[in-house]
Write a protein that holds these residues in place. Structure first.
Motif, PDB file in Angstrom:
ATOM      1  N   ASN A   1       0.848  -1.388   0.147  1.00  0.00           N
ATOM      2  CA  ASN A   1       0.069   0.067  -0.043  1.00  0.00           C
ATOM      3  C   ASN A   1       0.922   1.376  -0.006  1.00  0.00           C
ATOM      4  O   ASN A   1       0.583   2.104  -0.787  1.00  0.00           O
ATOM      5  CB  ASN A   1      -0.768   0.079   1.118  1.00  0.00           C
ATOM      6  CG  ASN A   1      -2.014  -0.838   0.963  1.00  0.00           C
ATOM      7  OD1 ASN A   1      -2.295  -1.555  -0.035  1.00  0.00           O
ATOM      8  ND2 ASN A   1      -2.822  -1.056   2.053  1.00  0.00           N
ATOM      9  N   VAL A   2       2.115   1.184   0.912  1.00  0.00           N
ATOM     10  CA  VAL A   2       2.833   2.417   0.848  1.00  0.00           C
ATOM     11  C   VAL A   2       3.505   2.651  -0.399  1.00  0.00           C
ATOM     12  O   VAL A   2       3.472   3.906  -1.186  1.00  0.00           O
ATOM     13  CB  VAL A   2       3.908   1.969   1.818  1.00  0.00           C
ATOM     14  CG1 VAL A   2       5.049   3.013   1.677  1.00  0.00           C
ATOM     15  CG2 VAL A   2       3.609   1.898   3.274  1.00  0.00           C
TER      16      VAL A   2
ATOM     17  N   ASP B   1       1.177   7.589  -5.873  1.00  0.00           N
ATOM     18  CA  ASP B   1       0.037   8.348  -6.061  1.00  0.00           C
ATOM     19  C   ASP B   1       0.367   9.635  -5.516  1.00  0.00           C
ATOM     20  O   ASP B   1       0.424  10.706  -6.291  1.00  0.00           O
ATOM     21  CB  ASP B   1      -0.999   7.886  -5.078  1.00  0.00           C
ATOM     22  CG  ASP B   1      -2.231   6.808  -5.710  1.00  0.00           C
ATOM     23  OD1 ASP B   1      -1.655   6.512  -6.935  1.00  0.00           O
ATOM     24  OD2 ASP B   1      -2.690   6.154  -4.948  1.00  0.00           O
ATOM     25  N   THR B   2       1.021   9.793  -4.307  1.00  0.00           N
ATOM     26  CA  THR B   2       1.486  11.075  -3.884  1.00  0.00           C
ATOM     27  C   THR B   2       2.505  11.610  -4.814  1.00  0.00           C
ATOM     28  O   THR B   2       2.488  12.798  -4.990  1.00  0.00           O
ATOM     29  CB  THR B   2       2.526  10.866  -2.360  1.00  0.00           C
ATOM     30  OG1 THR B   2       1.513  10.144  -1.670  1.00  0.00           O
ATOM     31  CG2 THR B   2       2.541  12.255  -2.034  1.00  0.00           C
TER      32      THR B   2
ATOM     33  N   ILE C   1       2.242  15.214  -6.392  1.00  0.00           N
ATOM     34  CA  ILE C   1       3.157  16.395  -6.315  1.00  0.00           C
ATOM     35  C   ILE C   1       3.835  16.682  -7.761  1.00  0.00           C
ATOM     36  O   ILE C   1       3.881  17.971  -7.978  1.00  0.00           O
ATOM     37  CB  ILE C   1       4.532  15.683  -5.449  1.00  0.00           C
ATOM     38  CG1 ILE C   1       3.881  15.606  -3.982  1.00  0.00           C
ATOM     39  CG2 ILE C   1       5.659  16.964  -5.304  1.00  0.00           C
ATOM     40  CD1 ILE C   1       4.654  14.818  -3.080  1.00  0.00           C
ATOM     41  N   VAL C   2       4.242  15.727  -8.519  1.00  0.00           N
ATOM     42  CA  VAL C   2       4.935  15.970  -9.761  1.00  0.00           C
ATOM     43  C   VAL C   2       3.835  16.575 -10.503  1.00  0.00           C
ATOM     44  O   VAL C   2       4.237  17.875 -11.040  1.00  0.00           O
ATOM     45  CB  VAL C   2       5.560  14.770 -10.423  1.00  0.00           C
ATOM     46  CG1 VAL C   2       5.784  15.171 -11.850  1.00  0.00           C
ATOM     47  CG2 VAL C   2       6.461  14.172  -9.742  1.00  0.00           C
TER      48      VAL C   2
ATOM     49  N   GLN D   1       6.071   4.717 -15.385  1.00  0.00           N
ATOM     50  CA  GLN D   1       7.592   3.978 -15.375  1.00  0.00           C
ATOM     51  C   GLN D   1       8.434   4.917 -14.623  1.00  0.00           C
ATOM     52  O   GLN D   1       9.229   4.554 -14.019  1.00  0.00           O
ATOM     53  CB  GLN D   1       8.048   4.073 -16.856  1.00  0.00           C
ATOM     54  CG  GLN D   1       7.376   2.414 -17.474  1.00  0.00           C
ATOM     55  CD  GLN D   1       6.117   2.983 -18.216  1.00  0.00           C
ATOM     56  OE1 GLN D   1       5.779   4.360 -18.147  1.00  0.00           O
ATOM     57  NE2 GLN D   1       5.648   1.920 -19.047  1.00  0.00           N
ATOM     58  N   ALA D   2       8.468   6.247 -14.916  1.00  0.00           N
ATOM     59  CA  ALA D   2       9.348   7.205 -14.225  1.00  0.00           C
ATOM     60  C   ALA D   2       9.111   6.972 -12.719  1.00  0.00           C
ATOM     61  O   ALA D   2      10.069   7.144 -11.894  1.00  0.00           O
ATOM     62  CB  ALA D   2       9.175   8.455 -15.098  1.00  0.00           C
ATOM     63  N   ILE D   3       7.886   6.971 -12.173  1.00  0.00           N
ATOM     64  CA  ILE D   3       7.339   6.865 -10.761  1.00  0.00           C
ATOM     65  C   ILE D   3       7.891   5.730 -10.277  1.00  0.00           C
ATOM     66  O   ILE D   3       8.628   5.787  -9.251  1.00  0.00           O
ATOM     67  CB  ILE D   3       6.015   7.072 -10.754  1.00  0.00           C
ATOM     68  CG1 ILE D   3       5.348   8.450 -10.932  1.00  0.00           C
ATOM     69  CG2 ILE D   3       5.707   6.731  -9.304  1.00  0.00           C
ATOM     70  CD1 ILE D   3       5.796   9.510 -10.050  1.00  0.00           C
TER      71      ILE D   3
END
Lengths: 184, 242
Positions: free
Chosen positions: A149-150, A156-157, A161-162, A173-175
């Motif tokens: 979940n983290v 998601d976060t 933010i981005v 993919q970048a995340i």
């Protein structure tokens, strides 16, 4: 003879005159011997017969009876003492036997109870062990779940933010790559 | 006043049968012994009263004396020894009562009693041991050349036994009663003399009182001595070998 001798002493006594013709020494007056001997014989034979037939058997009987009574009483007392000692001994034996039995019983009970409580404890321990294992498994699962979940939240976060910073959503993919990089 | 030997006078009471004051006190002593002992032992109690204790004490005293001297086998003479002791003792003690006649103060009586003892010993000794009884006169362990003298001495000593036995008792009783009478007589004489001499009268009185106590002792002691010697002589009849 006896008649003649009968008169003379009377005469002296009545006359009250010591210095009369009859002044012989009385124990040595041979004419009195026969009479004294006869009466002594009569008396002594009588005394001997009465004592040996009547008095001495009676006295001896009393003494013998007392001796027998005392001896019997002593014997009885000794027998009773023996019995009392036997009873005391039997009591002691019974007591020590009972004590031994009580000890054995107590030992037995104690070991039985110990075994029982041991078994119970083992069951409990086993139960607790399983539960602990279960709980640990649950925790592990929850942890894994939480950890996954983290990553999702982080992704998601990070995306949010981005997006807010750049104005456009980054690629998945970048995340992922960034998260892997951070995680490492 | 009567002379000191007046008290030993034999006085007839029933002359027809020769019954005298001596006979009266002999019969009296015997009656007192038998009656007293029968009365004392009438209850036959296991726990004796006072009188029964006295009777038992006399019995055991004489029995003990006899047994000490002769051992168990001498006990067949117990009735004889007991009769002798009780008769002499009672006669002696009866004589201590003022005005009473003392049977044992006559030598013929004591000699007859002594002869009774000696003849019992001789007859029993010969019956039991036969001629072996004569071994009494032959002590063992005496050298041969001395033996004749020893045997003579032993025979003389044996023959003097009844004499010493009877004279001892007779003389003691006689002398004691004379001494008592003499001292009591002094009291009367001194008082009769009157004056200052009368004040000396308590002195012989004290003496008479002391003698009285002494005579009671002698009365018992002589009865005892007579009995003990009888027992010792009886032992010779039972065991003649020295």
């Amino acid at each position: 003879m006896a008649q003649a001798q009968a008169q003379t002493p009377h005469a002296t006594t009545e006359a009250h005159g010591g210095a009369h013709a009859d002044v012989g020494f009385p124990p040595l007056k041979t004419e009195t011997f026969a009479g004294q001997l006869v009466w002594l014989a009569i008396t002594f034979v009588l005394l001997y017969v009465l004592l040996s037939r009547l008095v001495l058997p009676r006295l001896g009987g009393i003494l013998e009876h007392r001796r027998a009574t005392i001896a019997k009483d002593l014997d009885d007392a000794a027998a009773m003492k023996q019995r009392a000692e036997d009873a005391g001994l039997a009591y002691e034996t019974a007591l020590s036997e009972a004590r031994g039995r009580a000890q054995a019983l107590a030992q037995e009970t104690r070991s039985k109870l110990a075994a029982e409580s041991d078994a119970k404890r083992k069951v409990l321990e086993a139960d607790l062990g399983t539960r602990l294992a279960e709980a640990e498994a649950t925790i592990q699962a929850k942890k894994i779940q939480a950890m996954s979940n983290v990553r999702g939240i982080a992704a998601d976060t990070a995306t949010a933010i981005v997006e807010r910073l750049t104005g456009k959503a980054p690629s998945a993919q970048a995340i992922d790559a960034a998260l892997d990089h951070v995680k490492a | 006043m009567a002379s000191p030997i007046e008290q030993f006078q034999i006085k007839p009471i029933i002359p027809a049968i020769g019954f005298t004051n001596s006979s009266l006190f002999m019969i009296g002593a015997a009656a007192l012994i038998v009656g007293g002992l029968m009365f004392a032992s009438r209850k036959r109690a296991v726990v004796p009263g006072r009188s029964q204790s006295v009777a038992e004490m006399l019995h055991e005293f004489v029995a003990g004396t006899l047994k000490d001297a002769t051992g168990q086998e001498g006990m067949k003479f117990f009735p004889l020894v007991f009769s002798l002791f009780m008769f002499v003792l009672t006669a002696n003690l009866l004589g201590m009562i003022p005005g009473f006649f003392t049977v044992t103060s006559h030598v013929i009586v004591t000699f007859a009693l002594a002869m009774l003892v000696i003849s019992t010993i001789v007859i029993y000794g010969f019956m039991k041991h036969g001629t072996h009884f004569l071994g009494l006169f032959v002590p063992s362990g005496v050298p041969g050349w001395l033996l004749p003298f020893i045997v003579v001495i032993e025979i003389i000593s044996f023959l003097s036994r009844p004499i010493s036995l009877s004279l001892r008792l007779f003389a003691n009783m006689l002398a004691g009663h004379i001494a008592l009478k003499v001292f009591a007589g002094f009291v009367v004489s001194l008082l009769a003399a009157g004056g200052a001499v009368a004040f000396l009268a308590p002195l012989p009185l004290v003496m008479a009182v002391a003698l009285m106590a002494f005579e009671f002792l002698v009365a018992f002691l002589q009865a005892y001595v007579f009995t003990v010697l009888t027992c010792i002589y009886l032992n010779d009849a039972l065991h003649p070998g020295h």
